[in-house]
Design a protein around this motif. Structure first.
Motif, PDB file in Angstrom:
ATOM      1  N   ALA A  33      78.064 105.039  -1.206  1.00 26.62           N
ATOM      2  CA  ALA A  33      76.821 104.960  -0.439  1.00 26.62           C
ATOM      3  C   ALA A  33      75.951 103.792  -0.895  1.00 26.62           C
ATOM      4  N   ALA A  34      75.845 103.602  -2.206  1.00 28.04           N
ATOM      5  CA  ALA A  34      75.025 102.505  -2.727  1.00 28.04           C
ATOM      6  C   ALA A  34      75.615 101.155  -2.348  1.00 28.04           C
ATOM      7  N   SER A  35      76.931 101.047  -2.377  1.00 29.29           N
ATOM      8  CA  SER A  35      77.589  99.794  -2.035  1.00 29.29           C
ATOM      9  C   SER A  35      77.410  99.474  -0.553  1.00 29.29           C
ATOM     10  N   VAL A  36      77.545 100.480   0.295  1.00 27.12           N
ATOM     11  CA  VAL A  36      77.342 100.290   1.731  1.00 27.12           C
ATOM     12  C   VAL A  36      75.912  99.870   2.011  1.00 27.12           C
ATOM     13  N   GLU A  37      74.962 100.508   1.356  1.00 30.01           N
ATOM     14  CA  GLU A  37      73.557 100.174   1.571  1.00 30.01           C
ATOM     15  C   GLU A  37      73.275  98.732   1.165  1.00 30.01           C
ATOM     16  N   ALA A  38      73.885  98.280   0.070  1.00 31.27           N
ATOM     17  CA  ALA A  38      73.696  96.897  -0.373  1.00 31.27           C
ATOM     18  C   ALA A  38      74.247  95.922   0.658  1.00 31.27           C
ATOM     19  N   LEU A  39      75.379  96.262   1.265  1.00 29.74           N
ATOM     20  CA  LEU A  39      75.970  95.382   2.286  1.00 29.74           C
ATOM     21  C   LEU A  39      75.110  95.368   3.550  1.00 29.74           C
ATOM     22  N   VAL A  40      74.629  96.522   3.961  1.00 26.78           N
ATOM     23  CA  VAL A  40      73.763  96.589   5.145  1.00 26.78           C
ATOM     24  C   VAL A  40      72.496  95.763   4.909  1.00 26.78           C
ATOM     25  N   ASP A  41      71.895  95.885   3.717  1.00 26.58           N
ATOM     26  CA  ASP A  41      70.702  95.103   3.399  1.00 26.58           C
ATOM     27  C   ASP A  41      70.996  93.609   3.479  1.00 26.58           C
ATOM     28  N   ARG A  42      72.149  93.224   2.955  1.00 25.16           N
ATOM     29  CA  ARG A  42      72.511  91.802   2.962  1.00 25.16           C
ATOM     30  C   ARG A  42      72.716  91.290   4.383  1.00 25.16           C
ATOM     31  N   GLN A  43      73.371  92.076   5.210  1.00 30.95           N
ATOM     32  CA  GLN A  43      73.670  91.652   6.569  1.00 30.95           C
ATOM     33  C   GLN A  43      72.426  91.570   7.451  1.00 30.95           C
ATOM     34  N   LEU A  44      71.457  92.438   7.209  1.00 28.56           N
ATOM     35  CA  LEU A  44      70.272  92.503   8.064  1.00 28.56           C
ATOM     36  C   LEU A  44      69.039  91.887   7.421  1.00 28.56           C
ATOM     37  N   ARG A  54      70.797  99.348  11.849  1.00 27.87           N
ATOM     38  CA  ARG A  54      71.088  99.812  10.486  1.00 27.87           C
ATOM     39  C   ARG A  54      71.852 101.136  10.445  1.00 27.87           C
ATOM     40  N   PRO A  55      71.416 102.190  11.144  1.00 23.98           N
ATOM     41  CA  PRO A  55      72.163 103.465  11.068  1.00 23.98           C
ATOM     42  C   PRO A  55      73.603 103.341  11.558  1.00 23.98           C
ATOM     43  N   GLN A  56      73.808 102.597  12.647  1.00 26.33           N
ATOM     44  CA  GLN A  56      75.157 102.441  13.181  1.00 26.33           C
ATOM     45  C   GLN A  56      76.043 101.664  12.228  1.00 26.33           C
ATOM     46  N   LEU A  57      75.522 100.569  11.676  1.00 22.14           N
ATOM     47  CA  LEU A  57      76.301  99.761  10.734  1.00 22.14           C
ATOM     48  C   LEU A  57      76.631 100.556   9.484  1.00 22.14           C
ATOM     49  N   ARG A  58      75.648 101.319   8.994  1.00 27.57           N
ATOM     50  CA  ARG A  58      75.875 102.138   7.803  1.00 27.57           C
ATOM     51  C   ARG A  58      76.963 103.173   8.060  1.00 27.57           C
ATOM     52  N   ALA A  59      76.896 103.831   9.213  1.00 27.91           N
ATOM     53  CA  ALA A  59      77.879 104.865   9.539  1.00 27.91           C
ATOM     54  C   ALA A  59      79.284 104.274   9.676  1.00 27.91           C
ATOM     55  N   GLU A  60      79.394 103.103  10.319  1.00 26.10           N
ATOM     56  CA  GLU A  60      80.703 102.472  10.489  1.00 26.10           C
ATOM     57  C   GLU A  60      81.306 102.070   9.151  1.00 26.10           C
ATOM     58  N   LEU A  61      80.486 101.524   8.256  1.00 29.43           N
ATOM     59  CA  LEU A  61      80.992 101.105   6.950  1.00 29.43           C
ATOM     60  C   LEU A  61      81.370 102.312   6.094  1.00 29.43           C
ATOM     61  N   MET A  62      80.587 103.371   6.146  1.00 26.19           N
ATOM     62  CA  MET A  62      80.916 104.575   5.389  1.00 26.19           C
ATOM     63  C   MET A  62      82.231 105.172   5.874  1.00 26.19           C
ATOM     64  N   ALA A  63      82.427 105.191   7.194  1.00 26.18           N
ATOM     65  CA  ALA A  63      83.670 105.735   7.746  1.00 26.18           C
ATOM     66  C   ALA A  63      84.867 104.886   7.346  1.00 26.18           C
ATOM     67  N   ARG A  64      84.702 103.571   7.386  1.00 25.82           N
ATOM     68  CA  ARG A  64      85.810 102.689   7.018  1.00 25.82           C
ATOM     69  C   ARG A  64      86.147 102.826   5.531  1.00 25.82           C
TER      70      ARG A  64
END
Length: 208
Positions: A33-44, A54-64
């Motif tokens: 979760a922390a790693s995904v959040e860091a990537l979402v922050d970087r991308q946006l 943000r919610p959609q990107l976070r959900a897609e990365l967590m699922a992957r």
């Protein structure tokens, strides 16, 4: 970078040379979760007008990440390299292959012969020499089709991708390591394949 172990020794880790701009996404449940959040922050970052994504990107990365982990993945790298204003889409999934109890993993040479005998369009099979030892290399051009329902109308979409696998024996009988590179940029297949080959060929075993 530490010196690679001799082929007969059991390594504690491995090293890869990756281009600048690749992000390592942690797959372990406690770090995911922390790693995904860091990537979402970087991308946006600096794109407040896209905050709704943000919610959609976070959900897609967590699922992957969860899917990769269930399949034996130990590391997932995503390309954030820029070409002008565009991000070059590519990924590298590192998977640890362990034999089932009482069974052994197939020998790479045998696997190469089996795959070569099963001729498939768009697939190349070879044994390559890398810094970490001999590797089974499989390059594939994949085309998949998916049907979606739009009201009363059914539409069909095609998804193309190029993948390159590098599969190596881990010294000391510790299983095998599988590097799976992928990109949807089929129009740049040759250039992307060269990049994947350079990364795969850079793999070395290390003591820490």
């Amino acid at each position: 970078m530490t010196e690679p172990h001799e082929a007969s020794a059991t390594p504690a880790d491995y090293r890869l040379l990756l281009p600048e701009g690749w992000f390592r996404l942690a797959l372990e449940e406690e770090r995911r979760a922390a790693s995904v959040e860091a990537l979402v922050d970087r991308q946006l970052r600096g794109a407040d007008h896209l905050a709704y994504l943000r919610p959609q990107l976070r959900a897609e990365l967590m699922a992957r990440a969860a899917e990769s982990y269930r399949g034996g993945g130990i590391e997932l790298y995503l390309s954030l390299q820029q070409a002008g204003a565009l991000t070059i889409p590519a990924s590298l999934l590192v998977t640890l292959l362990r034999p089932e109890p009482g069974r052994a993993l197939p020998r790479l040479d045998d696997l190469a012969r089996e795959l070569a005998a099963e001729a498939q369009p768009g697939r190349e099979v070879s044994m390559e020499k890398t810094a970490a030892g001999r590797a089974l290399r499989v390059r594939r051009e994949i085309r998949t089709e998916e049907e979606t329902q739009q009201g009363e109308k059914q539409e069909q979409y095609a998804f193309d991708s190029v993948t390159v696998d590098y599969q190596l024996d881990i010294p000391g009988g510790q299983g095998q390591l599988l590097l799976t590179f992928s990109t949807p940029l089929v129009q740049l297949a040759e250039a992307m394949t060269e990049l994947f080959d350079a990364i795969g060929g850079s793999l070395t075993w290390s003591s820490a």
